[in-house]
Enzyme design. Structure first.
Site, PDB file in Angstrom:
ATOM      1  N   ARG A 189      16.740  -6.898  -7.898  1.00  0.00           N
ATOM      2  CA  ARG A 189      16.189  -7.175  -9.236  1.00  0.00           C
ATOM      3  C   ARG A 189      16.383  -8.669  -9.454  1.00  0.00           C
ATOM      4  NH1 ARG A 189      15.013  -4.097 -13.958  1.00  0.00           N
ATOM      5  NH2 ARG A 189      15.642  -5.080 -15.916  1.00  0.00           N
ATOM      6  N   HIS A 193       6.613  -5.301 -11.523  1.00  0.00           N
ATOM      7  CA  HIS A 193       7.647  -4.277 -11.718  1.00  0.00           C
ATOM      8  C   HIS A 193       7.102  -2.940 -11.199  1.00  0.00           C
ATOM      9  CE1 HIS A 193      11.148  -2.395 -13.065  1.00  0.00           C
ATOM     10  NE2 HIS A 193      11.117  -2.632 -14.368  1.00  0.00           N
ATOM     11  N   GLN A 225       8.836   0.573 -12.094  1.00  0.00           N
ATOM     12  CA  GLN A 225       8.560   1.054 -13.446  1.00  0.00           C
ATOM     13  C   GLN A 225       7.209   1.739 -13.523  1.00  0.00           C
ATOM     14  OE1 GLN A 225      10.405   0.988 -16.502  1.00  0.00           O
ATOM     15  NE2 GLN A 225       8.730   2.369 -16.972  1.00  0.00           N
ATOM     16  N   ASP A 238       5.101  -3.503 -24.285  1.00  0.00           N
ATOM     17  CA  ASP A 238       6.396  -3.956 -23.790  1.00  0.00           C
ATOM     18  C   ASP A 238       6.903  -5.017 -24.773  1.00  0.00           C
ATOM     19  OD1 ASP A 238       8.621  -4.371 -22.226  1.00  0.00           O
ATOM     20  OD2 ASP A 238       7.564  -5.301 -20.550  1.00  0.00           O
ATOM     21  N   CYS A 249       8.335   0.727 -21.493  1.00  0.00           N
ATOM     22  CA  CYS A 249       9.300   0.745 -20.400  1.00  0.00           C
ATOM     23  C   CYS A 249      10.740   0.624 -20.879  1.00  0.00           C
ATOM     24  CB  CYS A 249       8.968  -0.336 -19.374  1.00  0.00           C
ATOM     25  SG  CYS A 249       9.111  -2.022 -19.996  1.00  0.00           S
ATOM     26  N   ARG A 269      12.155   7.492 -14.152  1.00  0.00           N
ATOM     27  CA  ARG A 269      12.551   6.396 -13.275  1.00  0.00           C
ATOM     28  C   ARG A 269      13.355   6.920 -12.073  1.00  0.00           C
ATOM     29  NH1 ARG A 269      12.900   1.107 -14.970  1.00  0.00           N
ATOM     30  NH2 ARG A 269      13.322   0.725 -12.758  1.00  0.00           N
TER      31      ARG A 269
END
Length: 304
Positions: free
Chosen positions: A108, A135, A138, A223, A262, A290
């Site tokens: 990450r 991402h 996600q 988001d 998310c 997830r």
């Protein structure tokens, strides 16, 4: 060849579909099980996952850690600042060393190119757990959630309201692979990367009017307006002032439409409490998924 999971546009439609189907099947097979029980096939038995974090994390960290255990493996977790990587050791040297010690690496990271460089030097699979450019993990959970609620995503219309960020980019990448339409409404100064828009082709529409993007859509997605690393906080709040997803905007979507975020959410900014906690919200299923999506990604990588 080593199977890396870096960006969705690098996958074939068949690969993306197989990962989604595996995530669905693994979730179904665990119904009623305790969280610590190992999957029947245990595809990661005796395997070790290294997780490297440059950014804070809740869902990514917990889902990968619990996920590798459910697959039968184990995890080693480190912050980049605590490693020699944080003291100047090169990305390539770090990748070569970890390739001798673990079976799989999830990163990450702040910069997308760092993950690409790591993968190029690694002899074990590398998974992009989030970068400034994309991402993909996600979005696997998002796609899984959509299909749970609405069936096959092909032919569906997804509407994005807000910043053309890394999450938006990965939704663009998946659109032509799975055959959905993706409408994006964002201020002109915060549009998605032009190369990403090219990758989306005719499956992607870009505009500035949230009402136009959401009209009749099957899914509404947003988001945070200010992501980790963004320093123009006040300017962003002003630019996105008309881009909040509230009940009035959701009412313009199809009657069966669901809402996705998310997380973490800045309640009262990009989304209201009434939408996030309302009957159309699938954000909590999305968060749970997830772990199932991450497991399918790791299993796919290890099969290579």
């Amino acid at each position: 060849m080593v199977r890396h999971f870096l960006d969705l546009y690098r996958l074939t439609p068949d690969d993306l579909r197989s990962i989604l189907d595996d995530a669905r099947d693994r979730k179904a097979a665990r119904a009623g099980w305790p969280k610590g029980k190992v999957d029947a096939d245990a595809p990661a038995r005796d395997r070790v996952l290294a997780m490297i974090f440059e950014k804070n994390s809740t869902r990514t960290r917990f889902s990968f850690d619990a996920g590798i255990r459910q697959l039968g493996g184990d995890a080693i977790i480190a912050n980049a600042a605590d490693m020699q990587l944080g003291r100047g050791e090169s990305i390539e040297d770090t990748a070569r060393v970890l390739s001798r010690m673990v079976d799989l690496v999830m990163i990450r990271a702040n910069n997308h190119e760092d993950v690409v460089r790591f993968a190029q030097a690694s002899s074990v699979p590398v998974i992009n757990g989030l970068t400034d450019r994309s991402h993909p993990c996600q979005i696997l959970a998002d796609l899984m959630t959509i299909e749970e609620r609405l069936g096959d995503i092909a032919g569906k219309t997804l509407a994005w309201v807000g910043d053309g960020n890394n999450v938006c980019a990965s939704l663009i990448h998946a659109a032509p692979l799975l055959g959905y339409q993706f409408r994006i409404a964002c201020p002109a100064d915060y549009h998605p990367d032009l190369f990403d828009l090219q990758r989306g082709g005719n499956n992607v529409w870009l505009g500035t009017d949230p009402a136009e993007a959401v009209a009749g859509a099957d899914v509404v997605i947003t988001d945070t307006w200010v992501s980790m690393g963004d320093e123009d906080h006040e300017a962003r709040l002003e630019a996105f002032d008309d881009y909040a997803v509230d009940e009035a905007l959701m009412a313009r979507a199809a009657g069966h439409a669901i809402f996705l975020h998310c997380l973490p959410a800045h309640r009262g900014e990009e989304v209201t409490d009434a939408v996030l906690d309302g009957p159309q919200s699938a954000a909590w299923d999305e968060a749970e998924n997830r772990i199932h999506a991450q497991k399918a990604i790791m299993a796919w990588c290890l099969k290579g």
